[in-house]
Design a protein around this motif. Sequence first.
Motif, PDB file in Angstrom:
ATOM      1  N   UNK A 563      11.554  -7.665  -8.361  1.00 49.09           N
ATOM      2  CA  UNK A 563      10.135  -7.755  -8.722  1.00 49.09           C
ATOM      3  C   UNK A 563       9.252  -8.011  -7.511  1.00 49.09           C
ATOM      4  N   UNK A 564       9.813  -8.626  -6.467  1.00 48.49           N
ATOM      5  CA  UNK A 564       9.042  -8.905  -5.266  1.00 48.49           C
ATOM      6  C   UNK A 564       8.473  -7.653  -4.632  1.00 48.49           C
ATOM      7  N   UNK A 565       9.187  -6.544  -4.746  1.00 47.30           N
ATOM      8  CA  UNK A 565       8.703  -5.282  -4.197  1.00 47.30           C
ATOM      9  C   UNK A 565       7.385  -4.900  -4.860  1.00 47.30           C
ATOM     10  N   UNK A 566       7.325  -5.060  -6.162  1.00 45.98           N
ATOM     11  CA  UNK A 566       6.116  -4.672  -6.901  1.00 45.98           C
ATOM     12  C   UNK A 566       4.975  -5.657  -6.678  1.00 45.98           C
ATOM     13  N   UNK A 607       7.488 -12.563   6.206  1.00 45.54           N
ATOM     14  CA  UNK A 607       7.399 -13.323   4.969  1.00 45.54           C
ATOM     15  C   UNK A 607       8.574 -12.927   4.088  1.00 45.54           C
ATOM     16  N   UNK A 608       9.376 -13.904   3.699  1.00 47.30           N
ATOM     17  CA  UNK A 608      10.501 -13.679   2.793  1.00 47.30           C
ATOM     18  C   UNK A 608      10.035 -14.022   1.386  1.00 47.30           C
ATOM     19  N   UNK A 609      10.111 -13.040   0.510  1.00 44.97           N
ATOM     20  CA  UNK A 609       9.541 -13.171  -0.831  1.00 44.97           C
ATOM     21  C   UNK A 609      10.625 -12.949  -1.875  1.00 44.97           C
ATOM     22  N   UNK A 610      10.811 -13.916  -2.790  1.00 42.28           N
ATOM     23  CA  UNK A 610      11.724 -13.683  -3.921  1.00 42.28           C
ATOM     24  C   UNK A 610      11.345 -14.538  -5.119  1.00 42.28           C
ATOM     25  N   UNK A 611      11.741 -14.057  -6.278  1.00 46.83           N
ATOM     26  CA  UNK A 611      11.426 -14.731  -7.536  1.00 46.83           C
ATOM     27  C   UNK A 611      12.289 -15.969  -7.752  1.00 46.83           C
ATOM     28  N   UNK A 640       8.501 -18.516   3.753  1.00 48.56           N
ATOM     29  CA  UNK A 640       9.170 -18.153   2.501  1.00 48.56           C
ATOM     30  C   UNK A 640       8.223 -18.379   1.332  1.00 48.56           C
ATOM     31  N   UNK A 641       8.074 -17.368   0.518  1.00 54.78           N
ATOM     32  CA  UNK A 641       7.284 -17.481  -0.707  1.00 54.78           C
ATOM     33  C   UNK A 641       8.257 -17.307  -1.865  1.00 54.78           C
ATOM     34  N   UNK A 642       8.471 -18.376  -2.611  1.00 59.64           N
ATOM     35  CA  UNK A 642       9.461 -18.353  -3.683  1.00 59.64           C
ATOM     36  C   UNK A 642       8.916 -19.119  -4.881  1.00 59.64           C
ATOM     37  N   UNK A 643       9.679 -19.109  -5.948  1.00 56.12           N
ATOM     38  CA  UNK A 643       9.253 -19.816  -7.155  1.00 56.12           C
ATOM     39  C   UNK A 643       9.481 -21.313  -7.004  1.00 56.12           C
ATOM     40  N   UNK A 644       8.864 -22.076  -7.884  1.00 58.05           N
ATOM     41  CA  UNK A 644       8.953 -23.539  -7.817  1.00 58.05           C
ATOM     42  C   UNK A 644      10.385 -24.016  -8.004  1.00 58.05           C
ATOM     43  N   UNK A 645      10.670 -25.157  -7.413  1.00 61.31           N
ATOM     44  CA  UNK A 645      11.997 -25.753  -7.578  1.00 61.31           C
ATOM     45  C   UNK A 645      12.075 -26.502  -8.902  1.00 61.31           C
ATOM     46  N   UNK A 646      11.854 -25.761  -9.985  1.00 59.91           N
ATOM     47  CA  UNK A 646      12.003 -26.297 -11.343  1.00 59.91           C
ATOM     48  C   UNK A 646      12.703 -25.232 -12.179  1.00 59.91           C
ATOM     49  N   UNK A 647      13.255 -25.593 -13.314  1.00 62.97           N
ATOM     50  CA  UNK A 647      13.682 -24.542 -14.246  1.00 62.97           C
ATOM     51  C   UNK A 647      12.478 -23.691 -14.631  1.00 62.97           C
ATOM     52  N   UNK A 648      12.732 -22.445 -14.999  1.00 62.92           N
ATOM     53  CA  UNK A 648      11.621 -21.580 -15.363  1.00 62.92           C
ATOM     54  C   UNK A 648      11.141 -21.932 -16.770  1.00 62.92           C
ATOM     55  N   UNK A 649       9.831 -22.202 -16.939  1.00 64.22           N
ATOM     56  CA  UNK A 649       9.336 -22.671 -18.241  1.00 64.22           C
ATOM     57  C   UNK A 649       9.050 -21.526 -19.213  1.00 64.22           C
TER      58      UNK A 649
END
Length: 674
Positions: A563-566, A607-611, A640-649
């Motif tokens: 999804x990071x590509x999009x 920039x390293x980008x991932x979900x 690095x741009x990544x998702x939060x260090x939490x479970x996904x809500x």
Amino acid sequence: MEFNRTKLSDAELIFIYRSIVLPRMIEEKMLVLLRQGKISKWFSGIGQEAIAVGSTLALQKDEWIMPLHRNLGVFTTRQMGLEKLFKQWQGNKDGYSKGRERSFHFGSKPHYICGMISHLGPQLALADGVALAYKLRKENKVSLAYSGDGGTSEGDFHEALNVAAVWELPVIFVIENNGYGLSTPVNEQYRCESLVDKAKGYGIEGIRIDGNNILEVYDTIRGVREYCIQHQQPYLIECMTFRMRGHEEASGTKYVPQELFEEWGKKDPVKNYEQFLVSEGVVTEMQIADIRNEFRDYIETELKAAFQAEKIVPDTKEEIADVYAKKSVANSQWSNDINIEDKQSAIHHSPFTLHEQRFIDALQDGLRQSMEQHENLILMGQDIAEYGGAFKITEGFVEKFGKNRVRNTPLCESAIVGTALGLSLEGYKSMMEMQFADFVSVGFNQIVNNLAKIHYRWGQNADVVIRMPTGGGVGAGPFHSQSNEAWFTHVPGLKVVYPSNPQDAKGLLIAAFNDPNPVLFFEHKALYRSVSGMVPEIYYETPIGKAAVVKEGTDITIITYGSGVHWALKYQEQHPDISLHLLDLRTLLPLDYEAIRKAVATTGKVLLLHEDTLTGGIGGEISAWICEHCFELLDAPIMRCASLDTPIPFNLDLEKSFMANSRLDQYIDKLIRY
């Protein structure tokens, strides 16, 4: 102990004696070597030899056996050379695992013996896979797997027996009930009267026998083998025996009441059978002595040769090269069709017919063409047959390919991964669909310890693809939306693939089926029906392990996947004043480091980008590699741009805040200003 020779000739009875006394004498020698410090560890089967020897003799030589620690008799009865076995136990390179495995953690395909892993229970499911292969080919064969009494407490035991029962597989499950799981007695292990009672719960037949009576073991398993073949059903056999040594020699036996040794010492399988043969006039005491002297000389000769083996000299290149199985010529024939490495050039210059497809349609197309290309490809998963799978990717497949090849599974993961590996032993390809990537945790052990390591350990390939519907953006919460691809990038032997577009989805899936190694194929659920692209109609491969430049740019390099590509493309569309250089990794293991280096050199800002979440995500590994190998190319710190260090809500607003793309603007702005 009463022996019933049935119709066995004197020569056959003597052959059985030779088969059971050899492993006993080897064991006795190994205990001496252990005390002398010439081997490091030993799991003794003294007192249990009748089970391994009797069951192996009852099978055909080309029927697979899944042995455990105390089954030396399986290896010797299958005529494995003793010199090479000694080298294996010494950790020598000329053993069966090149010094990479211990004692009985190895297998040999020519001998139809599958190497165990320490977790015990998973081996039962491999027997399911082998039996499924026999069933599909309509061969009159069975597979056989051992479990200890302790192993019956594991979930893998339940799953394997249940799958075998539901699919009506010709598998013999043998429980070696020797009274203890290490130091835990059976009265702390289970509450049923006997373990064979468990057979009723799975709707299969079972029997409890004297595991120290070799003729009873041999005759029972011969009869059970015929039953399994004739009725195409599994069977459970509980063999009562006793462990006359410790779990392994270092653990000792102080926790075992002395009277048990006295009681079971009178039931010694070798001594009692010897006495029977002498009393029946089959052999004399002198002949017994001659056989033992012959084996004593044989053991000493083979041991002497093994001790002359050269010491291992570690070769790093060889060690790394053996992690993955190599493609055979047969597996490579498809490469003459088309090998698409660059998406854009393929679209604009390909002589082949292209048509627009959604991501999900391209996957279905690649899967269908792979089924047509490989008649030995079996699909397995929950609800994948008539229902077509949770996301309808296999819709219509059961009508086209039949239920033998498109198989609904019971609700279990571990046993099906194991079954897939068992199919590989018999030359089949297989695909397992995890209904959601989140559910892979229930099959984690089979993937990281069996699939991933088997080729490095003893040269057996694992021709298995596990499809992993993954990712968020659909409001499915913490058990149906997490990104867990990084869990597996730390596991040598696996290949981890993650396409971002329809063309790569089809080509990489085809490549995964052509690869003899285990491939975890991640498919982002939010892309299934939201992303379309031009896809060749033909059967083609996109190479695993090669990244792709999606867009060339001069200001910032974004390295991403899925999804990071999009997200990056959408940002570029909204910010035409910034020139992004976009690299789509496509494969996360092995990584394309050459492409990463070139992408870094293009702009000097990365920039390293991932979900996936920030901590432990693949971005951290790539960042470390760039710092170590490309530091002189950088004009700014790696971000690095990544998702939060939490479970996904679950809540959509919370989910949007969780996702990495909600912070993409600020990271690019920070990097562009540096």
